[in-house]
Design a protein around this motif. Structure first.
Motif, mmCIF file in Angstrom:
data_model
loop_
_atom_site.group_PDB
_atom_site.id
_atom_site.type_symbol
_atom_site.label_atom_id
_atom_site.label_comp_id
_atom_site.label_asym_id
_atom_site.label_seq_id
_atom_site.Cartn_x
_atom_site.Cartn_y
_atom_site.Cartn_z
ATOM 1 N N GLU A 1 45.972 34.109 44.103
ATOM 2 C CA GLU A 1 44.606 34.405 44.553
ATOM 3 C C GLU A 1 43.583 33.774 43.618
ATOM 4 O O GLU A 1 42.586 33.202 44.063
ATOM 5 C CB GLU A 1 44.389 35.930 44.606
ATOM 6 C CG GLU A 1 45.222 36.637 45.668
ATOM 7 C CD GLU A 1 44.806 36.258 47.096
ATOM 8 O OE1 GLU A 1 43.633 35.899 47.296
ATOM 9 O OE2 GLU A 1 45.663 36.301 47.988
ATOM 10 N N ASN B 1 40.904 30.740 44.360
ATOM 11 C CA ASN B 1 39.456 30.841 44.121
ATOM 12 C C ASN B 1 38.956 29.631 43.335
ATOM 13 O O ASN B 1 37.898 29.088 43.626
ATOM 14 C CB ASN B 1 39.135 32.116 43.331
ATOM 15 C CG ASN B 1 39.136 33.350 44.228
ATOM 16 O OD1 ASN B 1 39.067 33.229 45.445
ATOM 17 N ND2 ASN B 1 39.228 34.513 43.618
ATOM 18 N N LYS C 1 32.333 32.940 51.064
ATOM 19 C CA LYS C 1 32.983 31.998 51.984
ATOM 20 C C LYS C 1 32.720 32.380 53.441
ATOM 21 O O LYS C 1 32.028 33.327 53.712
ATOM 22 C CB LYS C 1 34.478 31.946 51.661
ATOM 23 C CG LYS C 1 34.664 31.507 50.194
ATOM 24 C CD LYS C 1 36.036 31.752 49.629
ATOM 25 C CE LYS C 1 35.971 31.626 48.109
ATOM 26 N NZ LYS C 1 37.264 31.880 47.475
ATOM 27 N N GLY D 1 40.250 31.193 50.523
ATOM 28 C CA GLY D 1 39.899 32.614 50.580
ATOM 29 C C GLY D 1 38.918 32.866 51.709
ATOM 30 O O GLY D 1 38.275 31.936 52.201
ATOM 31 N N ALA E 1 40.501 39.850 46.859
ATOM 32 C CA ALA E 1 41.383 39.645 45.712
ATOM 33 C C ALA E 1 40.819 40.246 44.427
ATOM 34 O O ALA E 1 41.499 41.019 43.739
ATOM 35 C CB ALA E 1 41.657 38.158 45.536
HETATM 36 MG MG MG Z 1 39.871 34.581 46.877
#
Ligand code: MG
Ligand code: ADP
Length: 612
Positions: free
Chosen positions: A29, A33, A79, A92, A97
């Motif tokens: 995760e 990112n 996002k 993501g 996360a």
């Molecule tokens: Mg993420």
């Protein structure tokens, strides 16, 4: 007890249960990112396999103080700008996360944007957030995770030994590195660097090894909106597990049952069922054809038209394997020479990379080659730019072509060999088992039994496919009991079974009566066969399941009816066998993925005798 809302930390811990299974999933995760933040360098450090300490440093866009404050809140994300779940341009999108990791560990985030005077730092421990403080740090983001799962001791108990946890991390970072060749990655375990990928170095070789490079064929196939590209191992290069299969859908590493099954089916005819090919495959499809929001870990996908994807992958792999049918020999001969050549010269010419996570030697050499500002792969979805991607990945990876130079001045026999006669002219039989043949540039050794077995098998398959199915009525029909659910699964496939020579009826809710079977299956354990087929029908189409069963029988018959090792062959017989092999697809390996012949070129021979 009355209904109430759960405590937010508890909600995050429940989410963490799904998203963060082990250190490697937290690292996945966090690295995703960093990739989404436009980083070109991502450094990962772990201690105790990530159980006590994880640190990810990137040189991406960083976060403002406000963003930093918000990013650890549940469902907070920068996002998905157009809120379209079927057009996701980033790895993501769930905003889960960081709050999940923060709820089960001691998390520290330090981040700085390029235009900011200073960095900002945020601590969150077991879900409790501290105030932002100014800090000093270069542009980018540094995330430290201490004592993962200290707040959920039950989960902590599930973690494995540090070396096992580390190997999971290496695996996921390798997958992300394969699809992001323009980003440098390192993993350091304590003081020891265990992985290093720099820009320009062949990732395929780094991840799958040099041997794979010599044992693979390129796949590049397009049908309608679907594209499949990558590299697949030839059948003779196989493993006991599917761990060397790297699958990507629209720029996202996936572990997908449908694709895994398609691969198994595509190889089932050339590989024993317990062996697995190595491969790296990139499937590219329109974003609205695939749902990536299936599971919080985002490793599973769902296709709008699964059968289309499945059929496409199977036929693309089969086609590619057919075209590389004669390749097994070149590769195996390299191994043969390696086995014969004295160690000093062997290491000079072939540096075989092995993966061993438990030894200090697991360091991938970094390359001095720089790709010099190559374009970043436009990450996911629409415009996955495979051309620039494959240039970066494939340049050092063109599989060797089989050298075939039949110049007329070098005729080896009075017989005229043509370019198609890549197995040459038989010179001798050795141990009544192997045929030794010669081409102008190669020495060829053929396993007569394996080769003939393949030829018979292919012929029987052809006959069978041409509708020469002989049926046999059972004097006493076979009655088999199944569960209702199993029969419900079988019911829609009954007409298809009929075309393969079965006459089957369902009687009552749980009874299956078999009245006719294809003659070939007359000696089979029908009960076992039907159970196996029903099991497979969950993942495969009828035709494949029945064909698989029939092919297994054919393979067995082929084995029994082929020339045994230990039978003397005349020159004519040997040459006839060689010519038939050349004319038969997939004749490079027997039905279990073992080679039917090996080929040594002149150079290899000279090396054996120290002539070069
Ligand atoms: Mg993420
Ligand atoms: P998601 O990635 O689904 O948005 P996360 O919880 O992983 O959810 O991250 C929340 C937000 O934090 C991201 O949307 C992003 O804006 C920010 N973020 C996280 N990590 C980084 C990073 N390494 N660099 C820049 N921004 C980051």
């Amino acid at each position: 007890m009355s209904v109430r809302f759960l405590d937010p930390t508890l909600i995050n811990q429940i989410a963490a249960g799904e998203v963060i299974e082990r250190p490697a999933s937290a690292i996945k995760e966090l690295v995703e990112n960093s990739i989404d933040a436009g980083s070109t360098k991502i450094d990962i450090t772990v201690r105790d396999g990530g159980k006590t300490y994880i640190c990810i440093v990137d040189n991406g866009n960083g976060m403002s103080a406000d963003d930093l404050n918000l990013c650890v809140e549940r469902h907070a994300t920068s996002k998905m700008p157009d809120n379209d779940l079927f057009n996701i341009q980033t790895l993501g999108f769930r905003g889960e996360a960081l709050p999940s990791i923060g709820s089960v560990s001691r998390l520290k985030i330090t981040s700085r944007q390029a235009n900011s005077d200073n960095a900002w730092e945020l601590l969150i421990e077991g879900g409790h957030k501290s105030k932002l403080t100014p800090a000093s740090a270069p542009k980018g983001t540094k995330i430290e995770v201490r004592d993962l799962f200290y707040a959920t001791p039950a989960r902590l108990k599930f973690l494995k030994a540090a070396s096992t946890e580390l190997s999971h991390t290496v695996d996921i970072v390798e997958r992300l590195a394969l699809i992001n060749p323009e980003i440098d990655f390192t993993i350091t375990d304590g003081e020891r660097q265990v992985l290093s990928f720099s820009n320009g170095k062949s990732r395929i070789e780094g991840v799958l090894g040099k041997d794979f490079q010599e044992n693979c064929c390129v796949i590049e196939c397009q049908r309608q909106d679907l594209t499949l590209k990558g590299w697949i191992s030839i059948p003779t290069y196989n493993h006991s597990s599917a761990g060397n299969q790297y699958l990507f859908v629209n720029g996202r590493p996936v572990k997908d049952k449908l694709l895994a099954t398609a691969i198994r089916v595509a190889y089932q005819d050339v590989l024993a069922s317990h062996r697995h090919p190595s491969l790296c495959l990139f499937l590219i499809c329109p974003p609205d054809e695939v749902d990536i929001n299936v599971h919080p870990a985002k490793a599973e996908v769902r296709f709008r038209d699964p059968q289309l994807v499945r059929g496409f992958v199977i036929s693309a792999i089969r086609e590619s394997l057919k075209n590389s049918a004669e390749k097994s020999s070149t590769v195996l001969s390299t191994g043969l020479v390696r086995a014969f050549t004295p160690p000093s010269s062997a290491t000079a010419t072939h540096s075989v990379q092995t993966r061993d996570y438990n030894q200090g030697g697991f360091v991938r050499p970094t390359s001095g080659v720089s790709s010099g500002g190559q374009q970043r792969l436009s990450m996911p979805q629409k415009n996955v730019n495979f051309e620039s991607f494959s240039e970066q990945m494939m340049a050092p990876l063109q599989p060797p072509t089989v050298i075939m130079d039949f110049s007329p001045t070098h005729q080896v026999t009075t017989n005229t060999l043509t370019e198609e006669n890549y197995l040459g002219y038989a010179k001798a039989q050795v141990h009544e088992t192997y045929i030794v043949a010669e081409t102008p540039d190669h020495l060829v050794i053929v396993d007569q039994h394996a080769a003939h077995e393949r030829l018979i098998y292919e012929k029987m398959k052809r006959d069978f496919a041409q509708g020469l199915i002989k049926r046999q009525s059972l004097l006493i029909p076979e009655v088999i009991e199944f569960s209702e659910a199993q029969l419900a699964l079988l019911q829609p496939h009954l007409p298809a079974f009929h075309t393969f020579g079965f006459t089957i009826e369902i009687v009552g809710k749980t009874g299956l009566v078999i009245r006719e079977i294809p003659m070939l299956l007359s000696k089979c354990d029908l009960k076992q066969l039907m159970h196996d087929m029903i099991c497979d029908l969950k993942f495969q189409e009828t035709s494949e399941v029945v064909q698989q069963a029939i092919h297994e029988i054919l393979a067995d018959k082929a084995c029994k009816n082929s020339i045994r090792a230990g039978r003397k062959l005349s020159g004519e017989e040997m040459n006839a066998l060689l010519r038939q092999m050349e004319a038969t697809p997939s004749s490079g390996q027997c039905n279990h993925g073992r080679p039917t012949f090996v080929k040594l070129d002149k150079q290899a021979l000279e090396k054996l005798f120290g002539r070069t």
